[in-house]
Design a protein around this motif. Structure first.
Motif, PDB file in Angstrom:
ATOM      1  N   ARG A  74       0.868  -1.180   0.000  1.00 20.12           N
ATOM      2  CA  ARG A  74       0.000   0.000   0.000  1.00 20.12           C
ATOM      3  C   ARG A  74       0.897   1.221   0.000  1.00 20.12           C
ATOM      4  NH1 ARG A  74      -3.365  -0.784   4.134  1.00 20.12           N
ATOM      5  NH2 ARG A  74      -4.916  -1.635   2.756  1.00 20.12           N
ATOM      6  N   CYS A  75       0.628   2.107  -0.915  1.00 17.06           N
ATOM      7  CA  CYS A  75       1.393   3.350  -1.006  1.00 17.06           C
ATOM      8  C   CYS A  75       0.934   4.286   0.106  1.00 17.06           C
ATOM      9  CB  CYS A  75       1.182   4.000  -2.371  1.00 17.06           C
ATOM     10  SG  CYS A  75       2.082   5.553  -2.552  1.00 17.06           S
ATOM     11  N   VAL A  76       1.865   4.758   0.912  1.00 17.76           N
ATOM     12  CA  VAL A  76       1.510   5.644   2.021  1.00 17.76           C
ATOM     13  C   VAL A  76       1.203   7.068   1.539  1.00 17.76           C
ATOM     14  CG1 VAL A  76       2.746   4.295   3.759  1.00 17.76           C
ATOM     15  CG2 VAL A  76       3.919   6.168   2.595  1.00 17.76           C
ATOM     16  N   ARG A  77       1.619   7.384   0.340  1.00 15.47           N
ATOM     17  CA  ARG A  77       1.323   8.726  -0.206  1.00 15.47           C
ATOM     18  C   ARG A  77      -0.081   8.803  -0.776  1.00 15.47           C
ATOM     19  NH1 ARG A  77       6.654  10.719  -3.440  1.00 15.47           N
ATOM     20  NH2 ARG A  77       7.852  11.298  -1.607  1.00 15.47           N
ATOM     21  N   CYS A  78      -0.441   7.810  -1.617  1.00 22.23           N
ATOM     22  CA  CYS A  78      -1.722   7.901  -2.319  1.00 22.23           C
ATOM     23  C   CYS A  78      -2.727   6.843  -1.864  1.00 22.23           C
ATOM     24  CB  CYS A  78      -1.515   7.815  -3.820  1.00 22.23           C
ATOM     25  SG  CYS A  78      -0.883   6.223  -4.381  1.00 22.23           S
ATOM     26  N   SER A  79      -2.331   5.966  -0.947  1.00 21.24           N
ATOM     27  CA  SER A  79      -3.184   4.908  -0.381  1.00 21.24           C
ATOM     28  C   SER A  79      -3.587   3.824  -1.368  1.00 21.24           C
ATOM     29  CB  SER A  79      -4.438   5.502   0.259  1.00 21.24           C
ATOM     30  OG  SER A  79      -4.084   6.319   1.347  1.00 21.24           O
ATOM     31  N   ALA A  80      -3.005   3.826  -2.549  1.00 28.18           N
ATOM     32  CA  ALA A  80      -3.316   2.778  -3.531  1.00 28.18           C
ATOM     33  C   ALA A  80      -2.642   1.473  -3.117  1.00 28.18           C
ATOM     34  CB  ALA A  80      -2.822   3.197  -4.911  1.00 28.18           C
ATOM     35  N   THR A  81      -3.310   0.353  -3.388  1.00 25.23           N
ATOM     36  CA  THR A  81      -2.671  -0.946  -3.198  1.00 25.23           C
ATOM     37  C   THR A  81      -2.155  -1.406  -4.553  1.00 25.23           C
ATOM     38  OG1 THR A  81      -4.772  -2.122  -3.449  1.00 25.23           O
ATOM     39  CG2 THR A  81      -4.061  -1.615  -1.196  1.00 25.23           C
ATOM     40  N   TYR A  82      -1.061  -2.151  -4.526  1.00 27.07           N
ATOM     41  CA  TYR A  82      -0.435  -2.580  -5.773  1.00 27.07           C
ATOM     42  C   TYR A  82       0.385  -3.829  -5.535  1.00 27.07           C
ATOM     43  CZ  TYR A  82       3.763  -0.355  -3.840  1.00 27.07           C
ATOM     44  OH  TYR A  82       4.830  -0.020  -3.029  1.00 27.07           O
ATOM     45  N   ARG A  83       0.757  -4.495  -6.623  1.00 31.51           N
ATOM     46  CA  ARG A  83       1.577  -5.707  -6.583  1.00 31.51           C
ATOM     47  C   ARG A  83       3.029  -5.304  -6.850  1.00 31.51           C
ATOM     48  NH1 ARG A  83      -1.238 -10.574  -7.787  1.00 31.51           N
ATOM     49  NH2 ARG A  83       0.751 -11.548  -7.319  1.00 31.51           N
ATOM     50  N   PRO A  84       3.815  -5.083  -5.805  1.00 29.70           N
ATOM     51  CA  PRO A  84       5.209  -4.671  -5.971  1.00 29.70           C
ATOM     52  C   PRO A  84       6.038  -5.759  -6.660  1.00 29.70           C
ATOM     53  CG  PRO A  84       4.498  -4.456  -3.688  1.00 29.70           C
ATOM     54  CD  PRO A  84       3.452  -5.223  -4.406  1.00 29.70           C
ATOM     55  N   SER A  85       7.079  -5.316  -7.336  1.00 33.59           N
ATOM     56  CA  SER A  85       7.999  -6.264  -7.964  1.00 33.59           C
ATOM     57  C   SER A  85       9.433  -5.787  -7.762  1.00 33.59           C
ATOM     58  CB  SER A  85       7.691  -6.409  -9.452  1.00 33.59           C
ATOM     59  OG  SER A  85       8.062  -5.245 -10.140  1.00 33.59           O
ATOM     60  N   ALA A  86      10.335  -6.750  -7.801  1.00 31.49           N
ATOM     61  CA  ALA A  86      11.755  -6.417  -7.665  1.00 31.49           C
ATOM     62  C   ALA A  86      12.221  -5.563  -8.839  1.00 31.49           C
ATOM     63  CB  ALA A  86      12.583  -7.689  -7.560  1.00 31.49           C
ATOM     64  N   ASP A  96       5.688   6.339  -7.691  1.00 36.01           N
ATOM     65  CA  ASP A  96       7.092   5.935  -7.587  1.00 36.01           C
ATOM     66  C   ASP A  96       7.653   6.029  -6.162  1.00 36.01           C
ATOM     67  OD1 ASP A  96       9.240   4.791  -9.025  1.00 36.01           O
ATOM     68  OD2 ASP A  96      10.296   6.712  -8.955  1.00 36.01           O
ATOM     69  N   HIS A  97       6.771   6.021  -5.179  1.00 33.74           N
ATOM     70  CA  HIS A  97       7.200   6.069  -3.774  1.00 33.74           C
ATOM     71  C   HIS A  97       7.648   4.664  -3.346  1.00 33.74           C
ATOM     72  CE1 HIS A  97       7.342   7.945   0.173  1.00 33.74           C
ATOM     73  NE2 HIS A  97       6.771   6.865   0.673  1.00 33.74           N
ATOM     74  N   PRO A  98       8.701   4.556  -2.520  1.00 33.71           N
ATOM     75  CA  PRO A  98       9.140   3.233  -2.048  1.00 33.71           C
ATOM     76  C   PRO A  98       8.049   2.531  -1.231  1.00 33.71           C
ATOM     77  CG  PRO A  98      10.765   4.918  -1.528  1.00 33.71           C
ATOM     78  CD  PRO A  98       9.541   5.632  -2.026  1.00 33.71           C
ATOM     79  N   MET A  99       8.020   1.215  -1.317  1.00 26.02           N
ATOM     80  CA  MET A  99       7.048   0.448  -0.546  1.00 26.02           C
ATOM     81  C   MET A  99       7.372   0.584   0.936  1.00 26.02           C
ATOM     82  SD  MET A  99       6.008  -3.598  -0.668  1.00 26.02           S
ATOM     83  CE  MET A  99       7.614  -4.188  -0.152  1.00 26.02           C
ATOM     84  N   GLU A 100       6.399   1.004   1.721  1.00 24.73           N
ATOM     85  CA  GLU A 100       6.562   1.129   3.159  1.00 24.73           C
ATOM     86  C   GLU A 100       5.599   0.239   3.922  1.00 24.73           C
ATOM     87  OE1 GLU A 100       6.701   5.125   4.717  1.00 24.73           O
ATOM     88  OE2 GLU A 100       7.616   5.865   2.880  1.00 24.73           O
ATOM     89  N   GLU A 101       4.523  -0.159   3.280  1.00 29.04           N
ATOM     90  CA  GLU A 101       3.523  -0.967   3.973  1.00 29.04           C
ATOM     91  C   GLU A 101       3.227  -2.222   3.164  1.00 29.04           C
ATOM     92  OE1 GLU A 101      -1.082  -0.673   5.495  1.00 29.04           O
ATOM     93  OE2 GLU A 101      -0.018   1.170   5.025  1.00 29.04           O
ATOM     94  N   VAL A 102       3.366  -3.378   3.813  1.00 31.58           N
ATOM     95  CA  VAL A 102       3.028  -4.655   3.196  1.00 31.58           C
ATOM     96  C   VAL A 102       1.639  -5.051   3.683  1.00 31.58           C
ATOM     97  CG1 VAL A 102       3.637  -7.100   3.025  1.00 31.58           C
ATOM     98  CG2 VAL A 102       5.438  -5.365   3.032  1.00 31.58           C
ATOM     99  N   VAL A 103       0.719  -5.243   2.750  1.00 32.42           N
ATOM    100  CA  VAL A 103      -0.648  -5.644   3.085  1.00 32.42           C
ATOM    101  C   VAL A 103      -0.719  -7.161   3.213  1.00 32.42           C
ATOM    102  CG1 VAL A 103      -3.072  -5.608   2.338  1.00 32.42           C
ATOM    103  CG2 VAL A 103      -1.608  -3.622   1.923  1.00 32.42           C
ATOM    104  N   THR A 104      -0.212  -7.871   2.229  1.00 29.32           N
ATOM    105  CA  THR A 104      -0.124  -9.333   2.278  1.00 29.32           C
ATOM    106  C   THR A 104       1.210  -9.754   1.670  1.00 29.32           C
ATOM    107  OG1 THR A 104      -1.144  -9.735   0.108  1.00 29.32           O
ATOM    108  CG2 THR A 104      -2.630  -9.644   2.025  1.00 29.32           C
ATOM    109  N   GLY A 105       1.610 -10.980   1.961  1.00 32.44           N
ATOM    110  CA  GLY A 105       2.829 -11.515   1.380  1.00 32.44           C
ATOM    111  C   GLY A 105       3.849 -11.971   2.396  1.00 32.44           C
TER     112      GLY A 105
END
Length: 131
Positions: A74-86, A96-105
């Motif tokens: 979850r992006c802490v700036r815009c609150s969108a959830t997304y599937r991060p990738s390496a 383009d904000h770094p991932m700070e919150e993991v929702v699942t995984g």
């Protein structure tokens, strides 16, 4: 090798679960696990270490069923959830904000256990996650 340590923890959890059944020892058929994609645990290797570890034990013949849980951030700036990738350095695709919150995984837990007690029919029982 995370899988060996995870198998040891899994066996300890199963032993605790067995003791809660009192004098009747359950016959375990399947242990259903949830494994998050961000745990750095390789499911096939976990199955292999499990198979070796249960030989000659009360769990011999029990198999693991592994459900993969995708990494969702979850992006802490815009609150969108997304599937991060390496490939994107786990950054939010919207800003383009770094991932700070993991929702699942990050899950690594027993979801349920299929077992029989003496002459009872197989049952799927939820198993609480040890704290």
């Amino acid at each position: 090798m995370h899988e060996v340590d995870m198998t040891k923890c899994l066996l300890l959890s199963m032993q605790d679960w067995r003791q809660r059944h009192g004098p009747v020892s359950p016959s375990v058929e399947v242990v259903h696990l949830q494994v998050g994609d961000f745990t750095c645990v390789e499911p096939a290797q976990l199955v292999s270490t499990w198979d070796v570890a249960i030989r000659g034990s009360w769990l011999e013949g029990a198999r693991l069923s592994i459900e993969s849980i995708p990494l969702v951030g979850r992006c802490v700036r815009c609150s969108a959830t997304y599937r991060p990738s390496a490939d994107s350095a786990y950054r939010s695709p919207c800003c383009d904000h770094p991932m700070e919150e993991v929702v699942t995984g990050r899950e690594l837990r027993i979801r349920s256990v299929d077992y029989t007690l003496a002459s009872s029919v197989p049952a799927e029982k939820p198993t609480p996650v040890p704290s």
